[in-house]
Design a protein around this motif. Sequence first.
Motif, PDB file in Angstrom:
ATOM      1  N   ARG A  81       0.843  -1.193   0.000  1.00  0.00           N
ATOM      2  CA  ARG A  81       0.000   0.000   0.000  1.00  0.00           C
ATOM      3  C   ARG A  81       0.879   1.244   0.000  1.00  0.00           C
ATOM      4  N   THR A  82       0.341   2.312  -0.556  1.00  0.00           N
ATOM      5  CA  THR A  82       0.800   3.662  -0.273  1.00  0.00           C
ATOM      6  C   THR A  82      -0.461   4.475  -0.066  1.00  0.00           C
ATOM      7  N   GLU A  83      -0.733   4.826   1.166  1.00  0.00           N
ATOM      8  CA  GLU A  83      -1.981   5.489   1.518  1.00  0.00           C
ATOM      9  C   GLU A  83      -1.721   6.684   2.419  1.00  0.00           C
ATOM     10  N   ILE A  84      -2.581   7.672   2.294  1.00  0.00           N
ATOM     11  CA  ILE A  84      -2.639   8.763   3.264  1.00  0.00           C
ATOM     12  C   ILE A  84      -3.612   8.343   4.361  1.00  0.00           C
ATOM     13  N   ARG A  85      -3.097   8.275   5.566  1.00  0.00           N
ATOM     14  CA  ARG A  85      -3.943   8.041   6.729  1.00  0.00           C
ATOM     15  C   ARG A  85      -4.167   9.422   7.363  1.00  0.00           C
ATOM     16  N   ILE A  86      -5.411   9.897   7.324  1.00  0.00           N
ATOM     17  CA  ILE A  86      -5.705  11.219   7.861  1.00  0.00           C
ATOM     18  C   ILE A  86      -5.732  11.131   9.385  1.00  0.00           C
ATOM     19  N   SER A  87      -4.823  11.848  10.013  1.00  0.00           N
ATOM     20  CA  SER A  87      -4.712  11.829  11.465  1.00  0.00           C
ATOM     21  C   SER A  87      -5.311  13.105  12.062  1.00  0.00           C
ATOM     22  N   GLY A  88      -5.583  13.043  13.341  1.00  0.00           N
ATOM     23  CA  GLY A  88      -6.127  14.201  14.051  1.00  0.00           C
ATOM     24  C   GLY A  88      -7.636  14.230  14.124  1.00  0.00           C
ATOM     25  N   TYR A  89      -8.295  13.358  13.369  1.00  0.00           N
ATOM     26  CA  TYR A  89      -9.757  13.348  13.353  1.00  0.00           C
ATOM     27  C   TYR A  89     -10.308  11.933  13.453  1.00  0.00           C
ATOM     28  N   ASP A  90      -9.712  11.120  14.325  1.00  0.00           N
ATOM     29  CA  ASP A  90     -10.294   9.817  14.622  1.00  0.00           C
ATOM     30  C   ASP A  90     -11.612  10.036  15.377  1.00  0.00           C
ATOM     31  N   TYR A  91     -12.563   9.150  15.172  1.00  0.00           N
ATOM     32  CA  TYR A  91     -13.874   9.338  15.798  1.00  0.00           C
ATOM     33  C   TYR A  91     -14.537   7.998  16.061  1.00  0.00           C
ATOM     34  N   SER A  92     -15.454   7.997  16.985  1.00  0.00           N
ATOM     35  CA  SER A  92     -16.265   6.806  17.272  1.00  0.00           C
ATOM     36  C   SER A  92     -17.747   7.144  17.363  1.00  0.00           C
ATOM     37  N   SER A  93     -18.072   8.421  17.215  1.00  0.00           N
ATOM     38  CA  SER A  93     -19.475   8.845  17.218  1.00  0.00           C
ATOM     39  C   SER A  93     -19.589  10.077  16.344  1.00  0.00           C
ATOM     40  N   GLY A  94     -20.819  10.502  16.088  1.00  0.00           N
ATOM     41  CA  GLY A  94     -21.042  11.678  15.263  1.00  0.00           C
ATOM     42  C   GLY A  94     -21.215  11.331  13.791  1.00  0.00           C
ATOM     43  N   VAL A  95     -21.387  12.377  12.983  1.00  0.00           N
ATOM     44  CA  VAL A  95     -21.573  12.209  11.536  1.00  0.00           C
ATOM     45  C   VAL A  95     -20.410  12.914  10.853  1.00  0.00           C
ATOM     46  N   TRP A  96     -19.608  12.159  10.126  1.00  0.00           N
ATOM     47  CA  TRP A  96     -18.370  12.640   9.543  1.00  0.00           C
ATOM     48  C   TRP A  96     -18.376  12.438   8.032  1.00  0.00           C
ATOM     49  N   GLN A  97     -17.593  13.241   7.357  1.00  0.00           N
ATOM     50  CA  GLN A  97     -17.560  13.151   5.893  1.00  0.00           C
ATOM     51  C   GLN A  97     -16.134  13.335   5.360  1.00  0.00           C
ATOM     52  N   PHE A  98     -15.805  12.527   4.386  1.00  0.00           N
ATOM     53  CA  PHE A  98     -14.582  12.684   3.602  1.00  0.00           C
ATOM     54  C   PHE A  98     -14.955  13.236   2.240  1.00  0.00           C
ATOM     55  N   GLU A  99     -14.187  14.224   1.777  1.00  0.00           N
ATOM     56  CA  GLU A  99     -14.368  14.738   0.420  1.00  0.00           C
ATOM     57  C   GLU A  99     -13.007  14.814  -0.264  1.00  0.00           C
ATOM     58  N   GLY A 100     -12.967  14.459  -1.522  1.00  0.00           N
ATOM     59  CA  GLY A 100     -11.742  14.589  -2.289  1.00  0.00           C
ATOM     60  C   GLY A 100     -12.017  14.334  -3.755  1.00  0.00           C
ATOM     61  N   TYR A 101     -11.097  14.803  -4.588  1.00  0.00           N
ATOM     62  CA  TYR A 101     -11.169  14.558  -6.022  1.00  0.00           C
ATOM     63  C   TYR A 101     -10.108  13.531  -6.373  1.00  0.00           C
ATOM     64  N   ALA A 102     -10.534  12.457  -7.017  1.00  0.00           N
ATOM     65  CA  ALA A 102      -9.658  11.330  -7.303  1.00  0.00           C
ATOM     66  C   ALA A 102      -9.376  11.198  -8.795  1.00  0.00           C
ATOM     67  N   TYR A 103      -8.199  10.675  -9.085  1.00  0.00           N
ATOM     68  CA  TYR A 103      -7.777  10.406 -10.469  1.00  0.00           C
ATOM     69  C   TYR A 103      -7.068   9.058 -10.460  1.00  0.00           C
ATOM     70  N   VAL A 104      -7.500   8.165 -11.345  1.00  0.00           N
ATOM     71  CA  VAL A 104      -6.900   6.835 -11.443  1.00  0.00           C
ATOM     72  C   VAL A 104      -6.421   6.627 -12.874  1.00  0.00           C
ATOM     73  N   PRO A 105      -5.120   6.460 -13.095  1.00  0.00           N
ATOM     74  CA  PRO A 105      -4.629   6.292 -14.462  1.00  0.00           C
ATOM     75  C   PRO A 105      -4.979   4.920 -15.023  1.00  0.00           C
ATOM     76  N   ARG A 106      -5.115   4.878 -16.323  1.00  0.00           N
ATOM     77  CA  ARG A 106      -5.453   3.641 -17.021  1.00  0.00           C
ATOM     78  C   ARG A 106      -4.441   2.548 -16.692  1.00  0.00           C
ATOM     79  N   GLY A 107      -4.943   1.354 -16.455  1.00  0.00           N
ATOM     80  CA  GLY A 107      -4.090   0.213 -16.148  1.00  0.00           C
ATOM     81  C   GLY A 107      -4.072  -0.152 -14.683  1.00  0.00           C
ATOM     82  N   THR A 108      -4.390   0.806 -13.810  1.00  0.00           N
ATOM     83  CA  THR A 108      -4.471   0.519 -12.376  1.00  0.00           C
ATOM     84  C   THR A 108      -5.721  -0.307 -12.105  1.00  0.00           C
ATOM     85  N   SER A 109      -5.551  -1.445 -11.452  1.00  0.00           N
ATOM     86  CA  SER A 109      -6.700  -2.323 -11.211  1.00  0.00           C
ATOM     87  C   SER A 109      -6.422  -3.195  -9.988  1.00  0.00           C
TER      88      SER A 109
END
Length: 215
Positions: A81-109
Amino acid sequence: MARLLLSISLCLGLVHHVASSGPVDPTKGFASLPLNQSNFHVQRPYDVPEDERYSFRHGVHKLWVYSSDEPHTPTSRTKPRTEIRISGYDYSSGVWQFEGYAYVPRGTSGVCIMQVFGASPHATTAALVVYNGSLSYYTNTVLLENVYDRWFQVNVIHDANASTVKIYIDDQLKMVAPGRGEATHYFKCGVYAQRYSSYYMESRWKGIKVLKMSK
C-alpha cells in the motif's frame, strides 16, 4: 487483508444502490475542519523512502505502489500500500464526511483507493475499489464506470451513531449501506493492493477535506 475483502453478502439486503436523481450538495449541514499536510500520514512500503512512492506537487497528492512491494511495516502480513492516513480526526461517534477529487490512471486495477477504516469484527466500514476501470463499493456494487484518466469527486458520509454510510460520486448519491460495527474510525486514501492487482497501481488526490455535521 482478508478482512478488507470480507464478503458483505449477509447484509446486502440493507445495501441500496441509488439511481441518480440529479446533483446535490452532500456537504450541506457540515462544517469543514482545519486540515493541512501535518494531518496526512503516508503509509508506504517500509523499505523505500517516502519520495519513491508519494509526491505532493501543485496541490495534488500522487501515490503509487507495485504488487511486488513490501507491506508498510516489517511485521505486517497485508498487501502493499501507499496510503494517506488522515490523522487528528479519529472518531467513534457523530456524523463525519470525507471529500476529495480522485484520479486513477489507465491500467491501475485491483486496488482500494479510499477507506473508512475501523469496524468490528471487520477492518473497514467502507472501501472504494477499482477493478478494470470501474469504481465499486467493496467488490459488490459498481458506483461509477470508466473512471480512468479523469478527475471525479468522492464524498463519503459515515453516520457512526446511526451506523450508515452514504457514498456520493460527482455530487450524486450512489450508495446507502449499513455500518459494520463500532470502532475508532478514520479516513484513508491512496492505493492498497487487493486480489488480482495490476503490477503498478496509482491514484491521485486533491481538494481533500474532512467535515463534521454541524450541531
